[in-house]
Design a protein around this motif. Structure first.
Motif, short mmCIF file in Angstrom:
data_model
loop_
_atom_site.label_atom_id
_atom_site.label_comp_id
_atom_site.label_asym_id
_atom_site.label_seq_id
_atom_site.Cartn_x
_atom_site.Cartn_y
_atom_site.Cartn_z
N TYR A 48 8.33 10.16 12.40
CA TYR A 48 9.01 8.90 12.15
C TYR A 48 8.08 7.72 12.42
O TYR A 48 8.07 6.76 11.67
CB TYR A 48 10.26 8.80 13.04
CG TYR A 48 10.89 7.44 12.99
CD1 TYR A 48 11.67 7.06 11.89
CD2 TYR A 48 10.68 6.50 13.99
CE1 TYR A 48 12.24 5.81 11.81
CE2 TYR A 48 11.24 5.25 13.92
CZ TYR A 48 12.02 4.90 12.83
OH TYR A 48 12.56 3.65 12.75
N GLU A 49 7.29 7.79 13.47
CA GLU A 49 6.42 6.68 13.84
C GLU A 49 5.45 6.34 12.70
O GLU A 49 5.22 5.18 12.39
CB GLU A 49 5.61 6.98 15.11
CG GLU A 49 6.45 7.18 16.34
CD GLU A 49 7.09 8.57 16.44
OE1 GLU A 49 6.58 9.52 15.81
OE2 GLU A 49 8.12 8.68 17.11
N LYS A 52 -1.32 4.86 2.18
CA LYS A 52 -2.13 3.91 2.98
C LYS A 52 -2.97 3.04 2.05
O LYS A 52 -3.09 1.83 2.26
CB LYS A 52 -3.05 4.67 3.95
CG LYS A 52 -2.36 5.17 5.18
CD LYS A 52 -3.36 5.91 6.06
CE LYS A 52 -2.64 6.69 7.15
NZ LYS A 52 -3.53 7.58 7.89
N LYS A 53 -3.54 3.65 1.04
CA LYS A 53 -4.37 2.90 0.08
C LYS A 53 -3.52 1.94 -0.75
O LYS A 53 -3.96 0.84 -1.06
CB LYS A 53 -5.17 3.85 -0.79
CG LYS A 53 -6.22 4.61 0.01
CD LYS A 53 -7.18 5.35 -0.86
CE LYS A 53 -8.24 6.06 -0.07
NZ LYS A 53 -9.09 5.18 0.70
N ILE A 54 -2.31 2.35 -1.08
CA ILE A 54 -1.38 1.45 -1.79
C ILE A 54 -1.09 0.24 -0.91
O ILE A 54 -1.14 -0.91 -1.36
CB ILE A 54 -0.07 2.20 -2.15
CG1 ILE A 54 -0.31 3.35 -3.12
CG2 ILE A 54 1.00 1.22 -2.66
CD1 ILE A 54 -0.70 2.97 -4.51
N ILE A 65 5.43 2.81 10.67
CA ILE A 65 4.23 1.96 10.68
C ILE A 65 3.76 1.70 9.26
O ILE A 65 3.37 0.59 8.90
CB ILE A 65 3.10 2.62 11.51
CG1 ILE A 65 3.48 2.59 12.99
CG2 ILE A 65 1.77 1.93 11.28
CD1 ILE A 65 2.62 3.48 13.87
N MET A 66 3.81 2.72 8.40
CA MET A 66 3.33 2.58 7.03
C MET A 66 4.36 1.95 6.11
O MET A 66 4.10 1.72 4.95
CB MET A 66 2.92 3.94 6.47
CG MET A 66 1.66 4.45 7.09
SD MET A 66 1.14 5.99 6.33
CE MET A 66 1.11 5.56 4.62
N LYS A 67 5.56 1.72 6.61
CA LYS A 67 6.64 1.13 5.82
C LYS A 67 6.97 1.99 4.59
O LYS A 67 7.08 1.49 3.48
CB LYS A 67 6.30 -0.29 5.38
CG LYS A 67 5.98 -1.21 6.53
CD LYS A 67 7.24 -1.87 7.04
CE LYS A 67 6.93 -3.00 7.99
NZ LYS A 67 7.20 -2.74 9.37
N THR A 99 0.03 -5.69 0.72
CA THR A 99 0.16 -6.04 2.14
C THR A 99 1.52 -6.67 2.47
O THR A 99 1.95 -6.61 3.62
CB THR A 99 -0.96 -7.00 2.57
OG1 THR A 99 -0.95 -8.13 1.70
CG2 THR A 99 -2.31 -6.31 2.52
N ASP A 100 2.20 -7.23 1.49
CA ASP A 100 3.52 -7.82 1.77
C ASP A 100 4.67 -6.84 1.49
O ASP A 100 5.83 -7.21 1.53
CB ASP A 100 3.72 -9.12 1.01
CG ASP A 100 3.53 -8.97 -0.48
OD1 ASP A 100 3.25 -7.84 -0.95
OD2 ASP A 100 3.64 -9.97 -1.20
N HIS A 101 4.34 -5.59 1.19
CA HIS A 101 5.31 -4.50 1.02
C HIS A 101 6.34 -4.77 -0.07
O HIS A 101 7.50 -4.41 0.06
CB HIS A 101 6.01 -4.21 2.36
CG HIS A 101 5.07 -3.92 3.46
ND1 HIS A 101 4.43 -2.72 3.60
CD2 HIS A 101 4.62 -4.70 4.48
CE1 HIS A 101 3.64 -2.75 4.65
NE2 HIS A 101 3.73 -3.95 5.20
N LYS A 102 5.90 -5.38 -1.16
CA LYS A 102 6.80 -5.60 -2.30
C LYS A 102 7.09 -4.29 -3.03
O LYS A 102 8.15 -4.11 -3.58
CB LYS A 102 6.18 -6.58 -3.30
CG LYS A 102 6.25 -8.02 -2.86
CD LYS A 102 5.71 -8.91 -3.97
CE LYS A 102 5.74 -10.37 -3.56
NZ LYS A 102 5.14 -11.22 -4.59
#
Length: 132
Positions: free
Chosen positions: A100-101, A74-76, A105-107, A81-84
């Motif tokens: 799974y949810e 979560k902190k990462i 949500i956390m990608k 924020t763009d999930h690179k």
């Protein structure tokens, strides 16, 4: 993108079990990856915040005494924020602890169940960092 071609890129590896940390780190390093490893997620975050632009993959254990792997990721994601940055969480308890949810949500890009075989770990990293 092949991670080993760019020495500035690194994989951040976090696990409170030193034996696992050493095994994963030695194996991935011998396969050409630049590994930065920590047995403490708080110290890993301090490093990450200073070097986040060069991080390609984060691999973390789920259960750690200082902070759970989910809280760590979560902190990462607060900074990424763009999930690179690709994320892998490793757990002996995946079926019961990581719904799974939450992972969606956390990608979280991949959840690996312990025991993790080294070749499987390498294959999953390759899938995440090589464009399809």
């Amino acid at each position: 993108m092949e991670l080993s071609n760019n020495t500035d890129n690194y994989i951040l590896l976090v696990d409170d079990e030193k034996d696992v940390l050493d095994l994963f780190s030695e194996y991935l390093t011998s396969n050409g990856y630049n590994i930065i490893s920590f047995d403490n997620p708080v110290k890993a975050l301090e490093y990450f915040y200073k070097n986040l632009d060069n991080c390609s993959v984060v691999i973390t254990d789920y259960r750690m005494p200082q902070m759970s792997g989910l809280d760590f990721l979560k902190k990462i994601r607060e900074k990424d924020t763009d999930h690179k940055i690709k994320t892998i969480i490793v757990s002996a308890y995946t079926k019961t602890d990581i719904p799974y949810e939450i992972s969606y949500i956390m990608k979280i890009d991949k959840i690996l169940e312990k025991p993790v075989f080294l070749d499987e770990l390498k294959t999953e990293i390759q899938k995440l960092i090589v464009p399809h």
